[in-house]
Scaffold this active site. Structure first.
Site, PDB file in Angstrom:
ATOM      1  N   CYS A  48       0.758  -1.058   0.201  1.00 14.00           N
ATOM      2  CA  CYS A  48      -0.056   0.255   0.136  1.00 14.00           C
ATOM      3  C   CYS A  48       1.071   1.119  -0.024  1.00 14.00           C
ATOM      4  CB  CYS A  48      -0.802   0.050   1.184  1.00 14.00           C
ATOM      5  SG  CYS A  48      -1.996   1.496   1.508  1.00 14.00           S
TER       6      CYS A  48
ATOM      7  N   CYS B 283       0.585   3.403  -7.929  1.00 12.86           N
ATOM      8  CA  CYS B 283      -0.820   3.090  -7.033  1.00 12.86           C
ATOM      9  C   CYS B 283      -0.844   1.601  -7.511  1.00 12.86           C
ATOM     10  CB  CYS B 283      -1.825   4.212  -7.426  1.00 12.86           C
ATOM     11  SG  CYS B 283      -3.627   3.332  -6.607  1.00 12.86           S
TER      12      CYS B 283
END
Length: 294
Positions: free
Chosen positions: A79, A212
């Site tokens: 993440c 991302c």
């Protein structure tokens, strides 16, 4: 349903705030077919990008401790928000005092490694800076939160200060992907963000990092929008290659191949397992069954 136990076999934990990390998980399984994994998605507290740094740090520690408790001695934070917000702090303060034999690594520095040539150990210990390629221009497309942390700019500058880095926030994309928006809806946003990035530059970037874990699902849209000479890097394949080298250097975190204990992956969520399982296939490329964890 009971969570399977792996006994004495080394198992690698993968932590994410939601489902985006499954694009990394998919690459890890493909590159390391003899390893066992536990994936934990903190869907019950997602999204992290709307939270304070203190909240993000606390939730990240909680998720890592859960994975440690399930037998993982190595955890990958898949993440960008969690890694950018607190990975270095927990590596330098929390981990050495509370879990000195365990390790936590992230998905940002493997990308830095790919750009600068500096090894993954640089994430845990400072390395001498390199000149890198002084002509290299790297673009970073990421969420607004990741851009605000400046993590990619900072880490590249530490290792190769001559490399020029340009950032572009793409604030709508992750939510649109989560909402299963189609290419026709997402394409204009990607084009607008890329056009904004290029308009600020005197030259075309050599490399664009899709920073991302959602963005591999729309890599083709970035490829359409960027000039053809720009090389695209996504986090899954880069992280998997770097982890393979890491396990070679640190074999105690790797599972020895055994016919008695074939590799396996367990998928856990703090959210609704039925809902998470229903949408996870878009990120993972196949159906996966999540189990709930309190």
């Amino acid at each position: 349903m009971a969570i399977p136990r792996f006994g004495e076999i080394a198992v690698i934990g993968v932590f994410d705030s939601g489902s985006g990390g499954l694009t990394v998980m998919r690459a890890l399984e493909h590159a390391l077919p003899t390893e066992s994994f536990i994936y934990l998605g903190d869907h019950g507290n997602a999204p992290y990008g709307n939270r304070s740094p203190a909240d993000i740090y606390g939730l990240t520690l909680r998720g890592i401790e859960r994975l440690f408790g399930l037998g993982c001695s190595l955890v990958i934070i898949a993440c960008n928000t969690a890694a950018a917000t607190g990975l270095r702090q927990l590596q330098q303060t929390w981990l050495p005092h509370k879990y000195p034999q365990h390790r936590v690594i992230g998905i940002i520095v493997p990308m830095i490694e790919a750009i600068t040539g500096m090894p993954w150990e640089a994430e845990a210990a400072p390395m001498p800076p390199s000149d890198g390629n002084p002509a290299l221009h790297v673009a970073v497309c990421a969420t607004q939160h990741t851009v605000n942390t400046g993590a990619y700019v900072t880490e590249i500058a530490k290792r190769a200060p001559a490399i020029r880095v340009s950032q572009q926030a793409c604030p709508e994309l992750a939510k649109m992907i989560d909402d299963d928006a189609g290419d026709d809806a997402i394409r204009p946003f990607v084009r607008a963000y890329v056009d904004e990035l290029l308009a600020r530059q005197h030259d075309v970037p050599d490399v664009c990092i899709l920073a991302c874990t959602h963005y591999p699902l729309i890599e083709h849209l970035f490829r359409e929008a960027l000039p053809p000479q720009v090389k695209l890097l996504t986090q899954g394949e880069v992280t998997a290659a770097s982890l393979r080298r890491y396990l070679t250097r640190h074999p105690r975190f790797s599972a020895a191949p055994s016919s008695e204990a074939p590799p396996a992956t367990v998928y856990l969520t703090t959210g609704d397992p039925r809902h998470v399982s229903a949408v996870a296939g878009r990120f993972y490329g196949r159906v996966v069954a999540f189990q709930g964890i309190a």
